[in-house]
Design a protein around this motif. Structure first.
Motif, short mmCIF file in Angstrom:
data_model
loop_
_atom_site.label_atom_id
_atom_site.label_comp_id
_atom_site.label_asym_id
_atom_site.label_seq_id
_atom_site.Cartn_x
_atom_site.Cartn_y
_atom_site.Cartn_z
N VAL A 78 0.87 -1.17 0.00
CA VAL A 78 0.00 0.00 0.00
C VAL A 78 0.91 1.22 0.00
O VAL A 78 1.66 1.44 0.96
CB VAL A 78 -0.91 0.03 1.25
N VAL A 79 0.89 1.98 -1.08
CA VAL A 79 1.67 3.23 -1.15
C VAL A 79 0.78 4.30 -0.53
O VAL A 79 -0.37 4.49 -0.94
CB VAL A 79 2.04 3.57 -2.60
N ALA A 80 1.33 4.96 0.50
CA ALA A 80 0.52 5.91 1.26
C ALA A 80 1.36 7.11 1.68
O ALA A 80 2.59 7.07 1.66
CB ALA A 80 -0.06 5.22 2.49
N GLN A 81 0.66 8.14 2.09
CA GLN A 81 1.30 9.35 2.59
C GLN A 81 1.35 9.28 4.11
O GLN A 81 0.32 9.13 4.75
CB GLN A 81 0.51 10.58 2.14
N ALA A 82 2.55 9.35 4.67
CA ALA A 82 2.73 9.34 6.13
C ALA A 82 3.31 10.69 6.51
O ALA A 82 4.53 10.86 6.57
CB ALA A 82 3.64 8.20 6.55
N GLY A 83 2.46 11.66 6.72
CA GLY A 83 2.93 13.02 6.97
C GLY A 83 3.55 13.59 5.70
O GLY A 83 2.93 13.58 4.65
N ALA A 84 4.82 14.01 5.79
CA ALA A 84 5.49 14.61 4.64
C ALA A 84 6.13 13.58 3.72
O ALA A 84 6.59 13.91 2.64
CB ALA A 84 6.56 15.58 5.13
N ARG A 85 6.19 12.32 4.12
CA ARG A 85 6.90 11.29 3.36
C ARG A 85 5.93 10.25 2.81
O ARG A 85 5.04 9.81 3.49
CB ARG A 85 7.94 10.60 4.22
N ARG A 86 6.18 9.86 1.54
CA ARG A 86 5.45 8.71 0.98
C ARG A 86 6.15 7.45 1.42
O ARG A 86 7.39 7.39 1.45
CB ARG A 86 5.40 8.78 -0.55
N VAL A 87 5.37 6.44 1.77
CA VAL A 87 5.91 5.17 2.22
C VAL A 87 5.11 4.05 1.55
O VAL A 87 4.07 4.29 0.95
CB VAL A 87 5.81 5.01 3.76
N ALA A 88 5.60 2.83 1.71
CA ALA A 88 4.85 1.65 1.29
C ALA A 88 4.70 0.76 2.52
O ALA A 88 5.59 0.69 3.36
CB ALA A 88 5.58 0.91 0.17
N LEU A 89 3.56 0.12 2.63
CA LEU A 89 3.26 -0.77 3.73
C LEU A 89 3.02 -2.16 3.17
O LEU A 89 2.17 -2.32 2.28
CB LEU A 89 2.01 -0.32 4.47
N ARG A 90 3.75 -3.16 3.66
CA ARG A 90 3.50 -4.53 3.19
C ARG A 90 2.38 -5.13 4.02
O ARG A 90 2.44 -5.16 5.24
CB ARG A 90 4.74 -5.39 3.29
N VAL A 91 1.34 -5.57 3.32
CA VAL A 91 0.20 -6.21 3.97
C VAL A 91 -0.04 -7.55 3.29
O VAL A 91 0.38 -7.77 2.16
CB VAL A 91 -1.06 -5.31 3.92
N ASP A 92 -0.73 -8.45 4.00
CA ASP A 92 -1.03 -9.75 3.40
C ASP A 92 -1.97 -9.58 2.20
O ASP A 92 -1.76 -10.18 1.15
CB ASP A 92 -1.67 -10.69 4.42
N ARG A 93 -2.99 -8.74 2.41
CA ARG A 93 -3.97 -8.57 1.35
C ARG A 93 -4.75 -7.28 1.56
O ARG A 93 -5.17 -6.99 2.67
CB ARG A 93 -4.95 -9.75 1.38
N ALA A 94 -4.91 -6.52 0.50
CA ALA A 94 -5.79 -5.36 0.54
C ALA A 94 -7.18 -5.87 0.18
O ALA A 94 -7.36 -6.53 -0.84
CB ALA A 94 -5.33 -4.30 -0.45
N GLU A 95 -8.16 -5.60 1.04
CA GLU A 95 -9.51 -6.12 0.83
C GLU A 95 -10.39 -5.20 0.01
O GLU A 95 -11.30 -5.66 -0.65
CB GLU A 95 -10.18 -6.39 2.18
N GLY A 96 -10.17 -3.91 0.11
CA GLY A 96 -10.99 -2.98 -0.66
C GLY A 96 -11.41 -1.78 0.16
O GLY A 96 -11.02 -1.62 1.32
#
Length: 157
Positions: A78-96
């Motif tokens: 999941v590519v997301a905005q964490a304050g001023a920085r973009r990050v990626a979060l590894r998850v088992d599954r994105a459900e929707g």
């Protein structure tokens, strides 16, 4: 104070569901090989090269004290905005996506000790889902350590 989200992205880790405000989510991608980031905080799994932009990948399993597991091609990032920085979060599954009904978010968990990165709990028909605030996901010390590790590698915001 973080505004109340109208829509959230549901995701799973070890069979447990969690959520992120959709306002913070930029995109979903399939997991790919990560590059190690020396001297990064333990919650950082590595770096992701996303179309030329290097993003730190946060280890959700470590943060939630779940057993470690090797990266799998079925995992989602999941590519997301964490304050001023973009990050990626590894998850088992994105459900929707889930549109929130008025009154479905309880902010009480935010006041509990040790869960500073939890913005609240969603009361869904099939149980509670913790909503996470990426602005507080890293402690100040972890954020500083990450910035220093990225600077050593020549990665800017």
């Amino acid at each position: 104070m973080t505004p109340t989200p109208r829509e959230v992205l549901l995701f799973t880790l070890e069979g447990q569901r969690y959520a992120l405000p959709m306002e913070d989510v930029r995109e979903l991608i399939r997991a790919v090989r990560l590059t190690p980031l020396p001297r990064a905080p333990v919650v950082v799994e590595g770096l992701l090269d996303l179309r030329g932009e290097l993003l730190p990948v946060l280890d959700m399993r470590r943060r939630f004290r779940l057993p470690a597991r090797p990266l799998s091609s079925s995992d989602h990032l999941v590519v997301a905005q964490a304050g001023a920085r973009r990050v990626a979060l590894r998850v088992d599954r994105a459900e929707g996506l889930l549109a929130l009904e008025p009154g479905s978010l309880d902010s009480t968990p935010r006041e509990l000790p040790g869960v500073g990165y939890v913005a609240g709990a969603l009361k869904l028909p099939d149980g509670l889902v913790l909503l996470h605030d990426l602005r507080t996901f890293l402690s100040e010390a972890e954020a500083l350590e990450l910035e220093e590790a990225l600077a050593r590698e020549g990665v800017s915001r």
